[in-house]
Design an enzyme around this catalytic site. Structure first.
Site, short mmCIF file in Angstrom:
data_model
loop_
_atom_site.label_atom_id
_atom_site.label_comp_id
_atom_site.label_asym_id
_atom_site.label_seq_id
_atom_site.Cartn_x
_atom_site.Cartn_y
_atom_site.Cartn_z
N CYS A 1 -3.25 -23.17 43.81
CA CYS A 1 -3.43 -21.84 43.90
C CYS A 1 -4.60 -21.46 43.87
CB CYS A 1 -2.39 -21.28 43.01
SG CYS A 1 -2.33 -19.52 43.07
N CYS B 1 -2.04 -20.21 33.51
CA CYS B 1 -1.54 -21.18 34.40
C CYS B 1 -1.84 -22.40 34.66
CB CYS B 1 -1.10 -20.20 35.67
SG CYS B 1 -0.25 -21.22 36.83
N GLU C 1 5.53 -29.79 43.13
CA GLU C 1 6.40 -29.75 42.17
C GLU C 1 7.70 -28.77 42.56
OE1 GLU C 1 4.54 -29.64 38.26
OE2 GLU C 1 4.57 -31.92 38.43
N CYS D 1 7.60 -21.60 33.72
CA CYS D 1 6.71 -20.77 34.25
C CYS D 1 5.31 -21.17 34.04
CB CYS D 1 7.00 -19.49 33.93
SG CYS D 1 8.31 -18.76 34.94
N CYS E 1 13.45 -23.58 42.16
CA CYS E 1 12.00 -22.81 41.99
C CYS E 1 11.26 -23.55 43.12
CB CYS E 1 11.66 -22.82 40.70
SG CYS E 1 9.90 -22.34 40.55
N CYS F 1 -5.14 -17.66 37.59
CA CYS F 1 -4.54 -17.02 36.43
C CYS F 1 -4.98 -18.13 34.93
CB CYS F 1 -3.11 -16.71 36.45
SG CYS F 1 -2.79 -15.62 37.90
#
Ligand code: SF4
Length: 343
Positions: A113, A120, A93, A335, A106, A117
């Site tokens: 990932c 997230c 994305e 975010c 962005c 975290c």
């Protein structure tokens, strides 16, 4: 014979490649400009190339690495989220945010990932693979062609940890910056990291001219490790010192980011500690009220957010404080909200 991907190659690499296939070296520069300055996705449109070379390119090379799967425009602001499919069927994305004269894109740097975290959504996917330089560049090429407003800023803050894909990210930034490419000022390109210390040090040592953002999100190691497991390896203090070192380089100023989560890191004590940690560092602090997604964490109420930022404002020394409200809340484009959408 497998086709060669030219997208993502630097001007030097294209020049060398052209001479290797017995073409004139300047063809490399022409290819570079067609791909990046003009965003051409078909060899047929490269009008200053000979027919023979264009036929060669069509037979042995390709320059399109992504297909657009879906475009989700926000109904509440001027942002949109684009879902791309890679050639090996991965979904990534990109977010485009238009705000008056500013148009920020962005970019994702990985499929998923590895850093996990806890606040997230991308982290939940785990890491599938790094994106190539070409795949990062194609995200920007699409947005540039799709939106009327010129791109003014690029941030590597989408899916993935950019410093786990260091070389490809720097190569993409170089193409964005190049006057023969996207011609964006280096100060308008920001690379964000959750704190991969050796790569931050490499970034400083190499005197990379792009802006550096470090995601802090806590004021002590115990709480940071709870929400960002990467902290077990590289502590808060070491990241703050690295940020200070970066800011001491001429004309650079580190940006620290702090995702504010209710009951996790939003107390007045946290605000005082954070201000203490940043004393004497010429930097910018972005406070990002958490974007609720998974039901585990919550956004603090407005009073808490302003109390937190007021303390930082009041105590500020060399740093600047900004509350950054994420755009595209209705399309999960904020975010920590990027995750491949399952049908
Ligand atoms: S916040 Fe960034 S580094 Fe952490 S899991 Fe999400 S994408 Fe990865």
């Amino acid at each position: 014979m497998e086709k060669k991907c030219l997208k993502g190659m630097s001007r030097e690499e294209l020049n060398v490649w052209c001479s290797e296939i017995s073409e004139s070296v300047f063809r490399g520069t022409q290819l570079y400009e067609w791909m990046y300055r003009h965003g051409i996705l078909s060899f047929d449109k490269m009008s200053n190339m000979s027919n023979q070379f264009r036929e060669y390119l069509k037979k042995y090379c390709f320059i399109k690495t992504l297909c657009v799967e879906k475009i989700l425009p926000s109904k509440i602001d001027t942002s949109s989220k684009i879902l791309f499919r890679t050639l090996d069927n991965q979904l990534i994305e990109t977010v485009s945010m238009v705000d008056k004269s500013r148009h920020t894109v962005c970019i994702s740097s990985q499929v998923g990932c590895a850093l996990d975290c806890s606040f997230c959504e991308t982290g939940r996917m785990g890491l599938k693979r790094n994106l190539s330089t070409g795949e990062m560049v194609d995200q920007l090429i699409f947005v540039r062609g799709h939106e009327k407003q010129s791109i003014t800023n690029v941030v590597f803050m989408g899916m993935g940890e950019p410093f786990h894909n260091y070389r490809n990210v720097i190569n993409a930034a170089n193409i964005f910056h190049s006057s023969r490419g996207f011609n964006l000022a280096a100060s308008r390109i920001t690379i964000s990291t959750a704190g991969i210390l050796p790569r931050i040090q490499q970034f400083i040592k190499e005197k990379q001219k792009y802006k550096l953002a470090i995601s802090l999100n806590a004021t002590n190691d115990t709480s940071r490790t709870l929400i960002m497991p990467v902290n077990k390896k590289w502590s808060l203090d070491s990241l703050i010192s690295a940020g200070r070192e970066y800011s001491n380089l001429k004309k650079r100023q580190v940006m620290f980011e702090y995702v504010l989560m209710k009951g996790i890191n939003d107390s007045t004590d946290d605000a005082h500690k954070l201000s203490h940690l940043l004393q004497g560092i010429p930097c910018k602090l972005n406070i990002i009220p958490y974007n609720e997604t998974n039901g585990i964490f919550q956004r603090p109420d407005k009073e808490t957010i302003s109390r937190f930022s007021n303390i930082l404002h009041k105590n500020r020394n060399e740093y600047r404080v900004l509350i950054r409200w994420s755009k595209g809340q209705d399309i999960n484009a904020g975010c920590g909200q990027l995750v491949w959408m399952q049908e």
